[in-house]
Design an enzyme around this catalytic site. Structure first.
Site, PDB file in Angstrom:
ATOM      1  N   ASP A 143       0.880  -1.309   0.093  1.00  0.00           N
ATOM      2  CA  ASP A 143      -0.016   0.233   0.091  1.00  0.00           C
ATOM      3  C   ASP A 143       0.863   1.179   0.005  1.00  0.00           C
ATOM      4  OD1 ASP A 143       0.802  -0.759   2.472  1.00  0.00           O
ATOM      5  OD2 ASP A 143      -1.289  -1.065   3.229  1.00  0.00           O
ATOM      6  N   GLU A 179      -5.907   3.287   3.217  1.00  0.00           N
ATOM      7  CA  GLU A 179      -6.478   3.486   4.597  1.00  0.00           C
ATOM      8  C   GLU A 179      -8.047   3.917   4.342  1.00  0.00           C
ATOM      9  OE1 GLU A 179      -5.445   3.196   7.426  1.00  0.00           O
ATOM     10  OE2 GLU A 179      -3.203   2.953   7.226  1.00  0.00           O
TER      11      GLU A 179
HETATM   12  C1  LIG Z   1      -3.739  -1.610   8.491  1.00  0.00           C
HETATM   13  C2  LIG Z   1      -4.879  -0.465   8.804  1.00  0.00           C
HETATM   14  O1  LIG Z   1      -4.822   0.082  10.027  1.00  0.00           O
HETATM   15  N1  LIG Z   1      -5.962  -0.644   8.272  1.00  0.00           N
HETATM   16  C3  LIG Z   1      -7.137   0.354   8.594  1.00  0.00           C
HETATM   17  C4  LIG Z   1      -7.913   0.147   7.366  1.00  0.00           C
HETATM   18  C5  LIG Z   1      -9.021   1.435   7.695  1.00  0.00           C
HETATM   19  C6  LIG Z   1     -10.365   0.904   6.747  1.00  0.00           C
HETATM   20  C7  LIG Z   1     -11.351   2.169   6.665  1.00  0.00           C
HETATM   21  N2  LIG Z   1     -10.800   3.287   6.306  1.00  0.00           N
HETATM   22  C8  LIG Z   1     -11.979   2.074   7.996  1.00  0.00           C
HETATM   23  O2  LIG Z   1     -11.652   2.686   8.855  1.00  0.00           O
HETATM   24  O3  LIG Z   1     -12.976   1.086   8.109  1.00  0.00           O
HETATM   25  C9  LIG Z   1      -7.629   0.159   9.796  1.00  0.00           C
HETATM   26  O4  LIG Z   1      -8.012   1.043  10.415  1.00  0.00           O
HETATM   27  O5  LIG Z   1      -7.651  -1.068  10.266  1.00  0.00           O
END
Ligand SMILES: CC(=O)N[C@@H](CCC[C@H](N)C(=O)O)C(=O)O
Length: 372
Positions: free
Chosen positions: A67, A126
């Site tokens: 990413d 993100e």
């Molecule tokens: C690895 C990581 O931290 N990923 C994020 C993905 C966020 C997805 C979306 N924007 C949400 O907030 O649901 C995480 O917060 O886990």
């Protein structure tokens, strides 16, 4: 190319939000252009990049995905190479992920792999999510760039450097963003009875939302509702006509996600009735769970067990989200946590991963891919 530490630091300085990774894409393309081009095919998609390295004797194609986006966090590390984009920070380690991916492209460009290798630099992990649309584009325009197997890593501040932590099956949660807008009636701070105060309504709503986890979800199951941002009103002596909650929902299966959403809607209806307001709910973007292929996850763990400097660790699932889940829904593969030995966790303004993780993981992943 420059040293991995230097590359990581340069990338760390220019974090950009999802689908705005213009400088990042330019930086990555420039680095890739410095490499021998004999085996490389480089394709761009929006702010992402796909690099195919043709193998010498391929029987399959192995994918590696990184990413590339940052987060809207004001960095507090005081590092000399801190973000120069004041509002954004690489607080989820994507600077490290990209550096490792670049190191792989370099290694395979110089020393041709036997299998075909495709490295995906994917935007917007993100939010709002780049994996799903990138896959749609690949399917419709470049099916030849879809691999037979695919892998990825994510830094893990809580583990020592060299840790390769993963598990067969479910690793990360189903996610859904959550945006709730409340509309009431504003007015003079001294005349609350003539208004419908959305600060008070939103405060009540937040507390009631947390009862979904404690009272509606089976205690043996898991779910999270986090409201990360709350805004309401305009100034200290005006009762707020509007409020907005921004958050995320995490569950370990689709059924629990539906249950949580059903309860959110019921509670919002109750708030509408009790606070005489109107509420609209928007679930934003959703990520499919990260479900590791059993064979691929076990292959990573076995390889790590034998690899000098690495420690294999069979970890539990977590409530993190990752749109890499969309790749794994279609293609066998696995994601692992790469130890980053850091006091502060992911999404913290003081996240400072131990840079020793760069060379260890670049080397581990290169040799792992060569072994397939
Ligand atoms: C690895 C990581 O931290 N990923 C994020 C993905 C966020 C997805 C979306 N924007 C949400 O907030 O649901 C995480 O917060 O886990």
């Amino acid at each position: 190319m420059d040293s991995l530490v230097q590359i990581r630091r340069e990338l760390h300085q220019i974090p950009e939000l999802g689908f705005q990774e213009f400088k990042t894409q330019k930086y990555l393309l420039e680095k890739i252009a410095q490499l021998p081009q004999q085996y490389l095919e480089v394709v761009t998609w929006k702010t992402g990049i796909v690099v195919k390295i043709t193998g010498s004797n391929p029987t399959k194609t192995i994918g590696w995905r990184t990413d590339i986006d940052g987060l809207p966090i004001i960095e507090e590390t005081d590092l000399p190479f801190a973000s120069i984009h004041e509002e954004n920070m690489h607080a989820c380690g994507h600077d490290c992920h990209m550096t490792i991916a670049l190191a792989l492209v370099q290694a395979f460009a110089i020393n041709q792999p036997s299998q075909n290798v495709i490295v995906y630099f994917q935007p917007a992990e993100e939010g709002p999510g780049g994996a799903e649309p990138m896959l749609q584009w690949l399917k419709s325009e470049r099916a030849d760039l879809i691999p037979d197997e695919i892998y990825a890593l994510h830094i893990a501040p809580e583990y020592p450097v060299g840790t390769v932590a993963t598990r067969p099956g479910l690793l990360f949660a189903d996610t859904s963003e959550l945006f709730i807008d409340l509309k009431g009636l504003g007015g003079h701070a001294a005349y609350p009875h003539k208004t419908r105060d959305m600060t008070v309504a939103a405060a009540n709503l937040i507390l009631q939302l947390q009862t979904i986890i404690s009272r509606n979800i089976n205690p043996l199951d898991s779910a999270v509702i986090t409201i990360g941002k709350m805004t309401s009103g305009t100034v200290q002596n005006i009762i707020a006509e509007n409020a907005r909650l921004e958050g995320t929902i995490r569950t370990l299966n689709a059924e629990a996600m539906n249950d949580v959403k059903r309860r959110i809607e019921a509670i919002c209806s109750g708030i509408e009735a009790s606070f005489e307001c109107s509420i609209s709910i928007d679930y934003g973007s959703m990520y499919y769970e990260v479900n590791n292929n059993e064979r691929c996850a076990n292959a990573l763990l076995s390889f790590a067990e034998e690899f000098e400097g690495c420690n294999a660790y069979l970890c539990s699932e977590s409530m993190t989200g990752e749109d890499f889940g969309y790749f794994l829904k279609e293609i066998p593969g696995a994601l692992f946590w790469a130890g980053a030995n850091c006091e502060y966790g992911l999404h913290h303004a003081k996240l400072t991963p131990d840079e020793n993780l760069l060379s260890i993981n670049a080397n581990f992943v290169e040799q792992f891919i060569r072994s397939l």
